[in-house]
Design an enzyme around this catalytic site. Structure first.
Site, short mmCIF file in Angstrom:
data_model
loop_
_atom_site.label_atom_id
_atom_site.label_comp_id
_atom_site.label_asym_id
_atom_site.label_seq_id
_atom_site.Cartn_x
_atom_site.Cartn_y
_atom_site.Cartn_z
N GLN A 175 3.11 11.75 -12.03
CA GLN A 175 1.78 11.45 -12.60
C GLN A 175 0.74 12.45 -12.10
O GLN A 175 0.58 12.66 -10.89
CB GLN A 175 1.30 10.04 -12.23
N CYS A 204 -7.45 5.54 -13.45
CA CYS A 204 -7.85 5.31 -12.05
C CYS A 204 -9.35 5.00 -11.96
O CYS A 204 -10.18 5.74 -12.50
CB CYS A 204 -7.54 6.55 -11.21
N GLY A 233 0.01 -5.26 -15.51
CA GLY A 233 -1.05 -6.09 -14.95
C GLY A 233 -0.57 -7.48 -14.61
O GLY A 233 -0.11 -8.23 -15.47
C1 LIG Z 1 -3.00 0.67 -3.85
C2 LIG Z 1 -2.95 1.02 -5.31
C3 LIG Z 1 -2.89 2.35 -5.70
C4 LIG Z 1 -2.85 2.69 -7.06
N1 LIG Z 1 -2.73 4.00 -7.41
C5 LIG Z 1 -2.58 4.35 -8.72
C6 LIG Z 1 -2.33 5.71 -9.12
O1 LIG Z 1 -2.19 6.61 -8.30
N2 LIG Z 1 -2.21 5.95 -10.45
C7 LIG Z 1 -2.35 4.97 -11.40
O2 LIG Z 1 -2.24 5.25 -12.59
N3 LIG Z 1 -2.58 3.68 -11.05
C8 LIG Z 1 -2.69 3.35 -9.75
N4 LIG Z 1 -2.84 2.04 -9.39
C9 LIG Z 1 -2.84 1.01 -10.44
C10 LIG Z 1 -1.42 0.46 -10.64
O3 LIG Z 1 -0.56 1.47 -11.11
C11 LIG Z 1 -1.43 -0.71 -11.64
O4 LIG Z 1 -1.90 -0.23 -12.86
C12 LIG Z 1 -2.30 -1.88 -11.18
O5 LIG Z 1 -2.08 -2.18 -9.82
C13 LIG Z 1 -2.04 -3.13 -12.03
O6 LIG Z 1 -0.69 -3.52 -11.95
P1 LIG Z 1 -0.22 -4.76 -11.00
O7 LIG Z 1 -1.04 -5.95 -11.37
O8 LIG Z 1 1.25 -4.91 -11.29
O9 LIG Z 1 -0.50 -4.32 -9.58
C14 LIG Z 1 -2.90 1.69 -8.05
C15 LIG Z 1 -2.99 0.35 -7.64
C16 LIG Z 1 -3.01 0.01 -6.31
C17 LIG Z 1 -3.07 -1.45 -5.92
#
Ligand SMILES: Cc1cc2nc3c(=O)[nH]c(=O)nc-3n(C[C@H](O)[C@H](O)[C@H](O)COP(=O)(O)O)c2cc1C
Length: 306
Positions: A70, A100, A199
């Site tokens: 990414q 992001c 999500g």
């Molecule tokens: C600590 C952390 C770091 C993240 N870093 C990125 C990232 O580098 N790139 C990205 O596209 N999303 C990033 N996200 C978002 C996640 O990829 C994801 O979209 C978001 O956490 C929602 O999914 P979930 O509910 O399964 O956690 C990050 C999320 C968290 C919690």
């Protein structure tokens, strides 16, 4: 889900998580069935010089199945250069971060800020697609403060994206509220390219709910923290194996590449996540949060998890 000649049999992805989805974590998630593993986000500007921090972030383990690198940035020419960078040769797919919400990223016009600059977002996707033979995907949110995911997804498709991932929250929401599964359903119905739903998937029930959106695949982020076996659990296989061995593998891989001083601080959050469901372990967990020695941490974990 099929992308070119890459076939995803289970349709399960580990989310990109900066500061979390390190090479050791991706490897243990792969053991439990994460089929597509995203790297932590890689700065295209940094890739002009390939600093050691970026080089380390691109290390992959042989058991990672489909590898997705990414990238983030806001300059089409620099992003085009980045996708040609040999550092990214190991990836099967290149993903562009347009979701992001971190202020330091958004203020540079990168990440989710690109959803408010659709012309630039389109130029970036086209520049990346034109400069690599590999599939290019885009990960985005609903929008800045309202849902524009349908228009944005259509633009990504027209610009040549092979699939998209929707984290169904706005930039303003950050990580609060609930992911809007109706928006994922609408996008999945409207696009010809696959949509990965993302999500709030934390167990089999929420995974099944995500499947009702019609998304082609499911991405799990926070639900995998301290629980890499979630990928087999959502498919109905409970994990009753040795958690200590999983943590040991995670750490052993990282020890090949990172120095102890950095790792002893970095691993604290992972150790706390791995033990977050343990009752009556407050004292031991406090030690895990403060100890300066990884071998001592592993001894504490052995006692806790035996
Ligand atoms: C600590 C952390 C770091 C993240 N870093 C990125 C990232 O580098 N790139 C990205 O596209 N999303 C990033 N996200 C978002 C996640 O990829 C994801 O979209 C978001 O956490 C929602 O999914 P979930 O509910 O399964 O956690 C990050 C999320 C968290 C919690």
């Amino acid at each position: 889900m099929k992308v070119g000649n890459i076939v995803f049999e289970k349709g399960l992805f580990l989310a990109p998580m900066a500061g979390v989805s390190d090479v050791g974590f991706r490897s243990v998630c792969s053991d439990f069935g994460a089929e597509g593993c995203f790297s932590e986000m890689l700065s295209c500007r940094a890739m002009l010089h390939n600093p050691s921090k970026t080089v380390l972030m691109t290390i992959v383990e042989p058991n990672e199945k489909i590898k997705i690198g990414q990238i983030f940035g806001h300059e089409p020419e620099i992003m085009a250069k980045a996708v040609r960078n040999p550092l990214l040769d190991k990836y099967d797919i290149i993903d562009i971060n347009m979701g992001c919400p971190a202020p330091k990223v958004v203020k540079n016009g990168e990440g989710c800020a690109l959803m408010s600059n659709v012309c630039l977002a389109e130029k970036i996707i086209k520049a990346c697609v034109e400069n690599t033979k590999r599939p290019v995907s885009v990960k985005f949110r609903l929008g800045k403060d309202k849902d524009i995911s349908l228009e944005f997804g259509k633009m990504c498709q027209e610009a040549g994206a092979s699939f998209v991932t929707l984290h169904a929250r706005t930039l303003e929401q950050g990580y609060s509220g609930k992911a809007n599964y109706d928006a994922i359903a609408k996008l999945s119905q409207s696009l010809e390219i696959p949509v990965i739903g993302n999500g709030d998937v934390v167990d089999k029930q929420s995974y099944n709910r995500m499947l009702t959106t019609g998304a082609s695949a499911v991405m799990i982020g926070r639900g995998a923290q301290g629980k890499p076996w979630i990928f087999q659990e959502v498919l109905g296989q409970t994990f009753d194996g040795d958690k200590y061995k999983v943590i040991e593998k995670h750490l052993t891989i990282l020890r090949k590449y990172y120095n102890e001083d950095w790792l002893k601080l970095y691993m604290r959050k992972h150790f706390l996540w791995y033990t977050s469901d343990l009752k009556f372990a407050a004292e031991a967990r406090l030690k895990l949060a403060t100890t300066q020695n990884l071998d001592e941490s592993m001894e504490i974990l052995k006692q806790l998890l035996k």
